[in-house]
Design an enzyme around this catalytic site. Structure first.
Site, PDB file in Angstrom:
ATOM      1  N   CYS A 157      -6.388  12.954  32.895  1.00 23.04           N
ATOM      2  CA  CYS A 157      -7.242  12.936  31.872  1.00 23.04           C
ATOM      3  C   CYS A 157      -7.066  14.020  30.596  1.00 23.04           C
ATOM      4  O   CYS A 157      -7.175  13.919  29.587  1.00 23.04           O
ATOM      5  CB  CYS A 157      -8.727  12.815  32.236  1.00 23.04           C
ATOM      6  SG  CYS A 157      -9.355  13.638  33.372  1.00 23.04           S
ATOM      7  N   VAL A 201      -5.953  13.984  26.931  1.00 19.19           N
ATOM      8  CA  VAL A 201      -6.810  14.159  25.762  1.00 19.19           C
ATOM      9  C   VAL A 201      -6.260  15.280  24.951  1.00 19.19           C
ATOM     10  O   VAL A 201      -6.135  15.269  23.560  1.00 19.19           O
ATOM     11  CB  VAL A 201      -8.261  14.540  26.250  1.00 19.19           C
ATOM     12  CG1 VAL A 201      -9.144  14.889  25.203  1.00 19.19           C
ATOM     13  CG2 VAL A 201      -8.997  13.404  27.259  1.00 19.19           C
TER      14      VAL A 201
END
Lengths: 452, 458
Positions: free
Chosen positions: B107, B111
């Site tokens: 993640c 991002v």
């Protein structure tokens, strides 16, 4: 000297051959098979045993999934800590922010479970998408009338140690929030024991028998109300120094509570812990009682330890654990059952820790900071060890090599702390080292010179 | 009583997952990557991700699981993870000398927006990738999909990096086995060999995560599909994708890249699903089903016949991964069992829910994706008590609290062995699954039987 990667050369020493300080506290080399975890992991394991608090992991689901009930931290009462709560952030939350979801989740949870406090763990992306976790926590805390404490544990913010420190900061916001005054008698907080398999209970029993009042065991069978009145204690007794010394220092600064570092593993260290606490109580009575406990408990397990020692005499161990304080104890404890340590290392030791390790270890012992499987297996091979003490990821490596294993991490199922824990430890080591299964391993046969 | 917090009443939850029934994409990608020979999975993110995934897979397989991490720092999260990945690639080849590094994102790196292709190209031009070695990648943001889609993405990455159409069509069938155990992968290979069909299967974790004990620690155990094999998949005549969620994507990628047509089948668990697999393999391999396989089928059917009365109307509740659930539900209904509920944390779509209901009937509760978690599963069980539960190790809490027998399926299984070595796929696997179910049901019947109805012969 064993070959290791250039970038790591200074993190490995062999006593007698190279006695320069062990370099440590570095981030793992990018690309290494490190056995270390992250900031979140550090915070989560320290706060996890607070059993009547809500632990909400704010982030995508994985972080909550991997830390669901993995630690054998027992509670004598509520077990809210064993549930896994996550805001399960999805793509749209990453784009539009997760604050609303966090607020809703907290509200739903607090209504459903009426916890005494809530810890909200920020994971990696929360730091990046810019959620104002503090503001949400403040708001929900006002609405619901319980402490809602943000734990800034974004994984990339450092090492596991930084996670410990975030957890200490979180705990410190609770401490001192109770009006309750406990005066007079000598009292302590037990810091850094996680009540794995009920270890805190064993330790607590000793202290109480000495006449010491235990105000809180923050990180083992912990309770929010106990933590809130922890500032009343006369002394903080810190085990697993890597994780909780930070909090002890905060409490020393804010409330003038002195602290000592102890270990509950092995006969010497366990005894020393009781004597140290007794001495600081300045009560002759307590010192006498501590002596009685030590005498009684040691004489109870000593004969059996001797039996075990006969079998294990001369065998060698490798020790790779999270905190270096545990490594100290293990070196001494293994000596009691006739074993020497040929390889010793930790994930989070400091320079002084490694210096001390060098002092207590034999010539030729490999001392290593933040090792990886390839290195570790090589050290084990070169030193011909019979046993590895480590955690979940090391177990199959030892087994594949035909080496016995003892789990001294949070997955252990039996208490290894205290005097009775020493006996459990000895039995656990004995059960693995003496298993007939190793006889079938080609490596064992080679080692013993009976193969072909 | 871990789950005493589970309430009987089901309250609609909006923002919250309690006790998840899935985990995140990267662990699936890591598992898939272990199915390539000489491959070191690499987690491009914080150190914790890699440590957690390795721990999870270690607990599940009880074998050493090797993987590396980019070890993100505060700096990387601000300036991007390029420097970390470049350094990692260099260090990994110097330290561990794998044939292949299979990078998956997390993640955090997603991002931040790291462009993996560009970074890998940069590593190439800077000479950080030694001759003959390869770095592949896939994107596995944890805020999408689940461990199953992570597996699917990494398998697709293998196609994108390795598969090649040289123009020589071979009479060979590709098999993409789906997110199954090494034992299942070995069984699928065995069936194909028994039938005399030439296959290429990838990923193939057999021999990697269930390696033998030989007194040494092997960084790269002997199993795994070789990069040459995966490359040759582009010249195969057909692809059989097993498990729609875990395998369709890679089969489709292979079709569009190398023009290899494909068909998606349910995982070959149970009689009918195995029939479908064997039949397609027969057609595409241009062979006849040999007697040995027919015997295995006959034996499975024989035990189904012998014991059918014990399955009659027994009610099952299932939690697990979509591909497994579809086949197992079909098998259970063929055994004349009732399905009370089917839950998976993996977002599986309405087609999944429809398929389950078609097989199990309209009364079966089916839920997938967000808030389809173990907590919800437990609530369903409280409302409508089944005779038997199918699920991963976490379901043992429910099994104990509610005193219902449990058959362990899917990921993770932390508290039993067997899945590493004994398949659930194929006719033999069907027999094993049935034996497991029977043992649970009959043990329970024995335990609860009154003195006079305690049977010797069952």
């Amino acid at each position: 000297m064993i070959t290791v990667l250039d970038g790591r050369k200074n993190q490995v020493r062999e006593k007698g051959r190279d006695d320069r300080p062990v370099e440590c506290g570095r981030m793992s080399l990018a690309g290494s098979v490190s056995q270390r975890a992250c900031v979140f992991c550090g915070s989560r394991v320290v706060l996890y045993p607070v059993a009547d608090a809500l632990h909400l992991v704010h982030g995508p689901l994985g972080c909550a999934a991997y830390t669901w009930d993995i630690r054998g931290s027992l509670s004598s009462g509520p077990e809210l800590h064993r549930m896994s709560f996550s805001t399960d952030l999805r793509e749209e939350d990453v784009i539009y922010g997760g604050e609303k979801k966090l607020r809703l989740a907290l509200q739903e949870l607090i209504e459903a479970y009426s916890p005494k406090a809530a810890f909200v763990y920020s994971t990696c992306i929360v730091g990046l998408i810019g959620d104002d976790v503090n503001a949400v926590c403040r708001r929900v805390s006002c609405e619901k009338g319980i402490p809602v404490i943000p734990v800034h544990s974004e994984g990339f913010r450092g090492t596991k140690k930084d996670g410990y420190s975030a957890a200490c900061t979180a705990l410190s916001t609770l401490i001192g929030t109770s009006e309750e005054k406990i005066a007079g008698e000598f009292s302590i907080n037990i810091l850094g024991d996680f009540n794995i398999a009920g270890e805190t209970w064993i330790i607590r029993k000793y202290y109480e028998e000495m006449g010491v009042r235990v105000i809180s065991c923050m990180t083992g069978d912990g309770r929010v109300d106990d933590i809130r009145r922890a500032h009343n204690a006369s002394l903080n007794v810190v085990q697993c120094s890597g994780s909780m010394t930070g909090l002890a220092k905060i409490m020393q600064r804010e409330y003038g509570i002195p602290f000592i570092r102890v270990s509950y593993f092995g006969l010497e260290d366990m005894s020393q812990a009781l004597y140290d606490v007794a001495k600081l109580s300045c009560s002759g009575e307590m010192i006498k009682k501590a002596g009685n406990i030590v005498k009684r408990e040691v004489s109870e397990i000593y004969p059996e330890l001797q039996n075990i020692k006969r079998d294990l005499e001369g065998k060698r161990a490798a020790v790779y654990v999270g905190g270096s304080f545990k490594a100290f104890s293990l070196v001494k404890a293994l000596r009691h059952i006739g074993m020497s340590v040929a390889v010793v290392g930790s994930q989070t030791g400091s320079e002084e820790d490694y210096e001390y390790l060098r002092e207590i270890c034999d010539e030729g012992t490999v001392i290593v900071d933040d090792t990886n499987p390839l290195e570790l297996s090589k050290f084990m091979d070169d030193k011909g060890v019979d046993l590895l003490i480590g955690g979940v990821k090391e177990r199959p490596i030892a087994y594949k090599m035909g080496v016995a294993f003892c789990d001294h991490n949070h997955e252990r199922k039996i208490p290894l702390a205290g005097f009775e824990g020493m006996l459990h430890f000895a039995k656990e080591v004995h059960s693995s080292v003496m298993s007939p299964v190793w006889k079938f391993s080609p490596a064992y046969r080679l080692r013993k010179g009976i193969y072909e | 009583m871990l789950l005493r917090h589970t309430t009987d009443n089901i309250i609609d939850r909006k923002a919250l997952t309690v006790n998840p029934a899935k985990t995140c994409q990267p662990v699936g990608a890591m598992y898939a990557a272990l199915g390539i020979r000489g491959c070191l999975p690499h987690s491009h993110g914080s150190q914790g991700c890699c440590a957690y995934h390795r721990s999870a897979l270690t607990r599940h397989y009880k074998d050493p699981i090797m993987a590396t991490s980019s070890s993100f720092t505060e700096g990387a999260s601000v300036f991007g993870g390029q420097a970390n990945l470049l350094e990692s690639i260099q260090n990994i080849f110097a330290m561990y000398d794998p044939e292949i590094i299979a990078v998956h994102t997390t993640c955090l790196s997603e991002v931040i927006g790291d462009d993996m292709k560009q970074i890998i190209n940069k590593a190439k031009t800077e000479g950080k990738i030694p001759a003959g070695k390869t770095v592949i990648h896939t994107n596995t943001p944890s805020f999408k999909g689940s461990h199953v889609t992570g597996f699917s993405n990494m398998t697709t990455g293998m196609v994108q990096y390795f598969s090649e159409n040289t123009g020589d069509r071979e009479n060979r069938v590709n098999i993409i086995p789906g997110f199954v155990e090494p034992s299942d992968m070995a069984e699928i290979k065995r069936i194909a060999a028994e039938m005399g069909v030439q296959i290429v299967m990838f990923p193939d974790t057999s021999g990697v995560v269930n390696s033998p004990m030989d007194g040494k620690f092997h960084m790269y155990p002997k199993g795994g599909a070789t990069s040459a094999e995966i490359k040759s998949s582009g010249d195969s005549s057909f692809t059989i994708a097993l498990g729609s969620l875990a395998s369709t994507q890679a089969a489709r990628a292979l079709d569009s890249k190398c023009k290899v047509p494909f068909e998606v089948l349910n995982l070959p668990i149970g009689l009918r699903a195995t029939d479908a697999f064997v039949d397609l393999l027969r057609k595409k391999g241009g062979v006849q089903v040999p007697e040995a396989i027919m015997t295995e089928r006959g034996q499975l059917l024989d035990v189904m016949t012998d014991m059918h009365q014990y399955f009659y109307m027994k009610k099952a509740a299932l939690m697990g991964d979509p591909d497994q659930l579809l086949s197992i539900v079909e098998f259970l209904t063929d055994l004349d069992m009732k399905i009370s509920c089917v839950v998976t944390g993996t977002p599986a779509g309405t087609k999944f829910e429809k398929s389950i209901k078609e097989m199990a009937g309209g009364d079966t509760v089916v839920k997938s994706g967000a808030t389809a978690d173990t907590y919800y599963f437990h609530q369903l069980i409280k409302k409508d008590k089944p005779d038997i539960i199918f699920g991963n190790t976490y379901c043992k809490y429910i099994a104990r609290d509610e005193d219902i027998p449990l058959v362990r399926i899917c990921f993770p299984i932390y508290d039993r062995v067997g899945h590493q070595y004994f398949p659930l796929t194929g006719y033999k696997g069907g027999l094993r699954l049935m034996e497991k179910i029977l043992n649970e049901l009959l043990d329970r019947q024995d335990r609860d039987a009154a003195e006079e109805s305690f049977e010797l012969v069952m």
